[in-house]
Design a protein around this motif. Structure first.
Motif, mmCIF file in Angstrom:
data_model
loop_
_atom_site.group_PDB
_atom_site.id
_atom_site.type_symbol
_atom_site.label_atom_id
_atom_site.label_comp_id
_atom_site.label_asym_id
_atom_site.label_seq_id
_atom_site.Cartn_x
_atom_site.Cartn_y
_atom_site.Cartn_z
ATOM 1 N N ARG A 89 0.627 -1.174 -0.073
ATOM 2 C CA ARG A 89 0.171 0.111 -0.091
ATOM 3 C C ARG A 89 0.793 1.277 0.050
ATOM 4 O O ARG A 89 0.579 2.318 -0.530
ATOM 5 C CB ARG A 89 -0.899 -0.085 1.402
ATOM 6 N N SER A 90 2.193 1.128 0.603
ATOM 7 C CA SER A 90 2.906 2.320 0.742
ATOM 8 C C SER A 90 3.545 2.585 -0.754
ATOM 9 O O SER A 90 3.495 3.674 -1.311
ATOM 10 C CB SER A 90 3.817 2.086 1.803
ATOM 11 N N LEU A 91 3.882 1.510 -1.459
ATOM 12 C CA LEU A 91 4.234 1.700 -2.941
ATOM 13 C C LEU A 91 3.030 2.174 -3.821
ATOM 14 O O LEU A 91 3.470 3.134 -4.555
ATOM 15 C CB LEU A 91 4.605 0.449 -3.363
ATOM 16 N N GLU A 92 2.019 1.990 -3.489
ATOM 17 C CA GLU A 92 0.907 2.546 -4.122
ATOM 18 C C GLU A 92 0.655 3.933 -3.903
ATOM 19 O O GLU A 92 0.191 4.878 -4.859
ATOM 20 C CB GLU A 92 -0.569 1.740 -3.951
ATOM 21 N N GLU A 93 0.592 4.384 -2.520
ATOM 22 C CA GLU A 93 0.804 5.577 -2.132
ATOM 23 C C GLU A 93 1.722 6.803 -2.844
ATOM 24 O O GLU A 93 1.405 7.784 -2.907
ATOM 25 C CB GLU A 93 0.510 5.766 -0.662
ATOM 26 N N ARG A 94 2.937 6.048 -2.953
ATOM 27 C CA ARG A 94 4.129 6.788 -3.377
ATOM 28 C C ARG A 94 4.020 6.632 -5.107
ATOM 29 O O ARG A 94 5.060 7.497 -5.689
ATOM 30 C CB ARG A 94 5.414 6.108 -3.101
ATOM 31 N N ALA A 95 2.892 5.921 -5.741
ATOM 32 C CA ALA A 95 2.578 5.948 -6.988
ATOM 33 C C ALA A 95 3.869 5.174 -7.872
ATOM 34 O O ALA A 95 4.062 5.296 -9.146
ATOM 35 C CB ALA A 95 2.725 7.386 -7.801
ATOM 36 N N LEU A 96 4.269 4.343 -6.992
ATOM 37 C CA LEU A 96 5.293 3.241 -7.541
ATOM 38 C C LEU A 96 4.829 2.185 -7.976
ATOM 39 O O LEU A 96 5.219 1.266 -8.844
ATOM 40 C CB LEU A 96 6.317 3.153 -6.666
ATOM 41 N N LEU A 97 3.633 2.114 -7.575
ATOM 42 C CA LEU A 97 2.792 0.902 -8.181
ATOM 43 C C LEU A 97 1.441 1.654 -8.318
ATOM 44 O O LEU A 97 0.759 2.467 -7.599
ATOM 45 C CB LEU A 97 2.456 -0.303 -7.223
ATOM 46 N N ASP A 98 0.794 1.270 -9.313
ATOM 47 C CA ASP A 98 -0.581 1.710 -9.859
ATOM 48 C C ASP A 98 -1.637 0.814 -8.733
ATOM 49 O O ASP A 98 -1.590 -0.048 -8.866
ATOM 50 C CB ASP A 98 -1.132 1.355 -11.063
ATOM 51 N N PRO A 99 -2.658 1.357 -8.179
ATOM 52 C CA PRO A 99 -3.586 0.827 -7.286
ATOM 53 C C PRO A 99 -4.448 -0.232 -8.339
ATOM 54 O O PRO A 99 -4.904 0.392 -9.385
ATOM 55 C CB PRO A 99 -4.426 1.878 -6.718
ATOM 56 N N ARG A 100 -4.599 -1.325 -7.974
ATOM 57 C CA ARG A 100 -5.141 -2.260 -8.933
ATOM 58 C C ARG A 100 -5.752 -3.529 -8.198
ATOM 59 O O ARG A 100 -5.105 -4.042 -7.279
ATOM 60 C CB ARG A 100 -4.273 -3.046 -10.007
ATOM 61 N N PRO A 101 -7.157 -3.396 -7.962
ATOM 62 C CA PRO A 101 -7.905 -4.402 -7.353
ATOM 63 C C PRO A 101 -7.371 -5.901 -7.672
ATOM 64 O O PRO A 101 -7.285 -6.074 -8.952
ATOM 65 C CB PRO A 101 -9.331 -4.050 -7.714
ATOM 66 N N GLY A 102 -7.338 -6.806 -7.003
ATOM 67 C CA GLY A 102 -7.038 -8.284 -7.176
ATOM 68 C C GLY A 102 -5.613 -8.560 -7.448
ATOM 69 O O GLY A 102 -5.138 -9.554 -7.714
ATOM 70 N N ARG A 103 -4.644 -7.488 -7.065
ATOM 71 C CA ARG A 103 -3.380 -7.919 -7.378
ATOM 72 C C ARG A 103 -2.811 -8.783 -6.114
ATOM 73 O O ARG A 103 -3.283 -8.911 -5.032
ATOM 74 C CB ARG A 103 -2.486 -6.521 -7.138
ATOM 75 N N THR A 104 -2.074 -9.747 -6.564
ATOM 76 C CA THR A 104 -1.457 -10.712 -5.434
ATOM 77 C C THR A 104 -0.119 -10.134 -4.931
ATOM 78 O O THR A 104 0.458 -9.182 -5.420
ATOM 79 C CB THR A 104 -1.142 -12.029 -6.332
ATOM 80 N N ALA A 105 0.389 -10.701 -4.025
ATOM 81 C CA ALA A 105 1.603 -10.518 -3.249
ATOM 82 C C ALA A 105 2.834 -10.655 -4.377
ATOM 83 O O ALA A 105 3.776 -10.119 -4.420
ATOM 84 C CB ALA A 105 1.843 -11.236 -2.052
ATOM 85 N N ASP A 106 2.898 -11.787 -4.949
ATOM 86 C CA ASP A 106 3.720 -12.039 -6.020
ATOM 87 C C ASP A 106 3.862 -10.915 -7.117
ATOM 88 O O ASP A 106 4.903 -10.601 -7.481
ATOM 89 C CB ASP A 106 3.346 -13.379 -6.724
ATOM 90 N N GLU A 107 2.697 -10.673 -7.534
ATOM 91 C CA GLU A 107 2.447 -9.761 -8.651
ATOM 92 C C GLU A 107 3.107 -8.270 -8.208
ATOM 93 O O GLU A 107 3.845 -7.412 -8.885
ATOM 94 C CB GLU A 107 1.025 -9.301 -9.047
ATOM 95 N N ALA A 108 2.724 -7.783 -7.042
ATOM 96 C CA ALA A 108 3.263 -6.613 -6.431
ATOM 97 C C ALA A 108 4.788 -6.754 -6.301
ATOM 98 O O ALA A 108 5.313 -5.543 -6.586
ATOM 99 C CB ALA A 108 2.462 -6.206 -4.945
ATOM 100 N N ALA A 109 5.276 -7.772 -5.711
ATOM 101 C CA ALA A 109 6.858 -7.673 -5.613
ATOM 102 C C ALA A 109 7.555 -7.602 -6.810
ATOM 103 O O ALA A 109 8.530 -7.031 -6.998
ATOM 104 C CB ALA A 109 7.168 -9.161 -4.865
ATOM 105 N N ALA A 110 7.095 -8.315 -7.839
ATOM 106 C CA ALA A 110 7.470 -8.329 -9.121
ATOM 107 C C ALA A 110 7.584 -6.786 -9.768
ATOM 108 O O ALA A 110 8.463 -6.421 -10.475
ATOM 109 C CB ALA A 110 6.907 -9.308 -10.293
#
Length: 221
Positions: free
Chosen positions: A135-156
């Motif tokens: 969530r911190s990465l999403e709040e910093r805009a390093l990840l696009d907020p995306r419903p349904g994302r898994t932990a593996d996908e977020a890490a990659a």
């Protein structure tokens, strides 16, 4: 010698006689000791199983003993496989989302993680800390907020703008998966590692050029 009317034998036709007998036998007094419906069903089931076992033992080397041996081997293999693979999962890890339906901020996830850790609920603490990182990465805009994302996908995905932390992010995702979907229990060490990673990721400067180049090349998941 004349025969009186009382001595004449009574003859009843076959059809009415059968009906009279059936009516008599249908009375409850004759069926008080009959097995109930459940007992009859169980008796039928055991007869079918016994017939199946007899048939199988007839074609199995060693007869009944061979069949029992095969059954024992199959049971032992099933137990061994269960112990080897751990708890069976109703869903694939890759297809299970990281967050619940109710959105929470990174600070809220951290607070929940600390509360779980304070009470020694290390599995829940690990889960919430991993959610805080993503969530911190999403709040910093390093990840696009995306419903349904898994932990593996977020890490990659996070590993592209933060390549120095890619390996640890992947390890954190595996820890989350093991705790959430496997038989593994969270530990204080695992939680401490996630806390350290969370702090480092918050301070890390992303390599936006590499992230943008990857997106321009069509590699965005």
């Amino acid at each position: 010698m004349p025969v009186s009317g009382e001595d004449v034998p009574v003859t009843i036709p076959r059809g009415p006689a059968r009906e009279a007998a059936e009516d008599e036998l249908s009375k409850g007094i004759y069926h008080r000791d009959d097995p109930g419906l459940l007992a009859r069903a169980l008796n039928w089931l055991w007869e079918k199983i016994a017939h199946l076992m007899d048939t199988a033992s007839g074609v199995t080397p060693g007869g009944g003993v061979g069949l029992v041996t095969i059954i024992i081997v199959v049971v032992l293999l099933a137990v061994g496989l269960r112990l080897r693979l751990g708890r069976l999962r109703g869903q694939s890890t890759a297809g299970t989302k990281l967050f619940a339906d109710v959105p929470r901020t990174a600070a809220e996830h951290r607070a929940a993680a600390e509360e779980h850790a304070h009470h020694g609920r290390w599995s829940e603490a690990v889960q919430e800390r991993m959610r805080a990182i993503v969530r911190s990465l999403e709040e910093r805009a390093l990840l696009d907020p995306r419903p349904g994302r898994t932990a593996d996908e977020a890490a990659a995905e996070a590993g592209r703008p933060l390549p120095d932390h890619a390996a640890r992010l992947a390890h954190a995702a595996r820890t989350f998966d093991d705790v959430t979907y496997g038989d593994h229990q969270g530990t204080p060490d695992a939680y401490a590692a996630l806390c350290e990673l969370d702090t480092e990721v918050q301070r890390a400067k992303p390599r936006l050029a590499e992230s943008g180049a990857g997106a321009a090349g069509g590699s965005r998941p």
